[in-house]
Design a protein around this motif. Sequence first.
Motif, PDB file in Angstrom:
ATOM      1  N   ARG A 164       0.933  -1.154   0.009  1.00 55.64           N
ATOM      2  CA  ARG A 164       0.083   0.022   0.111  1.00 55.64           C
ATOM      3  C   ARG A 164       0.737   1.171   0.142  1.00 55.64           C
ATOM      4  O   ARG A 164       1.889   1.532   0.662  1.00 55.64           O
ATOM      5  CB  ARG A 164      -0.949   0.066   1.319  1.00 55.64           C
ATOM      6  CG  ARG A 164      -1.640   1.254   1.196  1.00 55.64           C
ATOM      7  CD  ARG A 164      -2.729   1.197   2.565  1.00 55.64           C
ATOM      8  NE  ARG A 164      -3.771   0.309   2.132  1.00 55.64           N
ATOM      9  CZ  ARG A 164      -4.055  -0.612   3.362  1.00 55.64           C
ATOM     10  NH1 ARG A 164      -3.349  -0.783   4.418  1.00 55.64           N
ATOM     11  NH2 ARG A 164      -4.991  -1.258   3.158  1.00 55.64           N
ATOM     12  N   THR A 204       0.645   5.368   0.442  1.00 60.86           N
ATOM     13  CA  THR A 204      -0.126   6.473   0.672  1.00 60.86           C
ATOM     14  C   THR A 204       0.446   7.495   0.617  1.00 60.86           C
ATOM     15  O   THR A 204       1.607   7.995   1.240  1.00 60.86           O
ATOM     16  CB  THR A 204      -0.588   6.181   1.997  1.00 60.86           C
ATOM     17  OG1 THR A 204      -1.266   4.888   2.231  1.00 60.86           O
ATOM     18  CG2 THR A 204      -1.689   7.276   2.515  1.00 60.86           C
ATOM     19  N   ASP A 255      -2.999   0.781  -3.877  1.00 56.01           N
ATOM     20  CA  ASP A 255      -3.105  -0.223  -3.246  1.00 56.01           C
ATOM     21  C   ASP A 255      -3.218  -1.704  -3.873  1.00 56.01           C
ATOM     22  O   ASP A 255      -3.867  -1.800  -4.853  1.00 56.01           O
ATOM     23  CB  ASP A 255      -4.780  -0.417  -2.430  1.00 56.01           C
ATOM     24  CG  ASP A 255      -4.783  -1.389  -1.280  1.00 56.01           C
ATOM     25  OD1 ASP A 255      -4.593  -2.680  -1.550  1.00 56.01           O
ATOM     26  OD2 ASP A 255      -5.077  -1.181  -0.127  1.00 56.01           O
TER      27      ASP A 255
END
Length: 589
Positions: free
Chosen positions: A348, A350, A363
């Motif tokens: 993941r 971010t 993701d």
Amino acid sequence: MRAERPAEVTDDPAPTGRRVVLRSLSGQRRLVAGASLLAASHQACEALVPVVIGVLIDQAVAPGSLGALVRWLVVLAALFAVLSFSYRHAARAAERAAEQAAHRLRIELGERVLDPRGGAEAGRLPGALVNIATDDARRVGRINSALPFGVAGLAGLLVSSVALLLISVPLGLLVLLGTPPLLWLAHLIGRPLERRSGAEQERAAYASGTAADLVTGLRVLKGLGTESAAVARYREASRDSLAATLRATRAQAGHDGALLALTGLFIALVALVGGRLAIGGTISIGDLVAAVGLAQFLLGPFQIFAWVNGMLAQGRASARRVASVLAAPPAVSAGNGRLPENVAGHLRLTGVAHKALTGVDLDIAPGRLTGIVAPDPAAASALLECLGRDADPSAGVVELDGVELADLHPGDVRAAVLVAAHDADLFEGSLLENVTAAAGANPPGDGVDTLAERAALDAGVRRALDASATDEVARALPQGVDTAVTERGRSLSGGQRQRVALARALAADPPVLVVHDPTTAVDAVTEARIAAAITEVRRGRTTVLVTTSPALLATAHRVALIDDGAVAAEGTHRDLLQAHPAYRSAVLT
């Protein structure tokens, strides 16, 4: 999944040139001490030779005593035997200390360069690092061979000074009081040599690095027709190196000439004072012979000092270059986090910002094949650096199974996430050895404990060879998978090298495999075969394909488009082709 971590350099977090020299000496202190003792014995015996000859003249030749003559000749022979033995073994011990110290430095430099945290190579060409690990390490090591003879020179001066004091106090005081200023002047004279020696090594390292860089990209340069520009670049680097070498050589010649002139004047002064004392009747003929012999002997220690001073100047300059590599800050921190025992492979990203990436949110589902299209090559390279933890993002986080990569040791990250670069190099050895290298395994049948393990290894390697179409490469080679591959795989074509590199990545079978443009040098039919085979071989394992190849992207469960540093679209390859013009332009043109 947990892998054994590579060794790291932890002895000195910030070594300086001085510390490098002191560490080099302390590591060989026994050999250096023994060599110093033996070399000092050699110089002491050398200094005593003219003294014994003077005594022989006064006690045997002048009175005509045959017995005294024999006795002193025996003493003289014993001196020569001792000094010969001492020099031979001192030189051997000093040379061994120098070679061992240089070897240990090379090992330390190698460990620093190979440290999984990186950073040592920042701003340096590979050839420059090789130059530091060879020439500079050798020069630092040679301090260990020079120092014992510096001690020997001091011992020779001390013995000759004491002998001259016994012959004549003025002569002894002249040597004792005149030597320190002479050594201080020698140190001052050696400073330009030290500066120019450092510049010489810098220029030589840059020229070596440029040459290695050009040879590596020779085929590309020829394809682009830029050989003349490459030659001009190397010629300029070579000329700069030559100019620096000539400046250093002139400094060496000036250093040696100045010291020779100073020592010559000093020795002439000692001989002049001794002659005046003999004319005045203060000393005997034997004493005069001994004094003149000692004055001539002094040339040896001072020549030793000139040589030692030059070695120290060069060694200190090289030690600073060695320290610059050892003290280079790591590119990433070590991290104390731990991954789960069984890595699922859930990635993941971010808000990841790094170089061309401005804020990537992505993701990547575990056990799935994900395609990533990055029309900007800089964005693709930045993404690979973050996923392989060659660098940490300036903002945002990258997580693997809920654990931030920044909290993990780089070795643990790379055991779980294998990033197979587009321009991965091959190594000298057989084709099969190149394929099995990344798996940390030996070729089938070599060092495998059980038949079951051998069979499993055989099966894994066979699947990797088939899936990457490397089996076709092997069939075209004279000895199949046992065919020798030259350095960097130059004996293979571009497409063959690419397939062998892909086979190596597949054979490693990591929980997460990130592959960058693995089929740019193969034909369309082979590319379609590889695309289908990767899906089968990596079934149930997380795989990321960073590519613009339609054949590979068509096999992906999901595809993400990174445009302007962020994720611009996600979906299947078919959907994105129909709905997103930027995606269609990136993969079809």
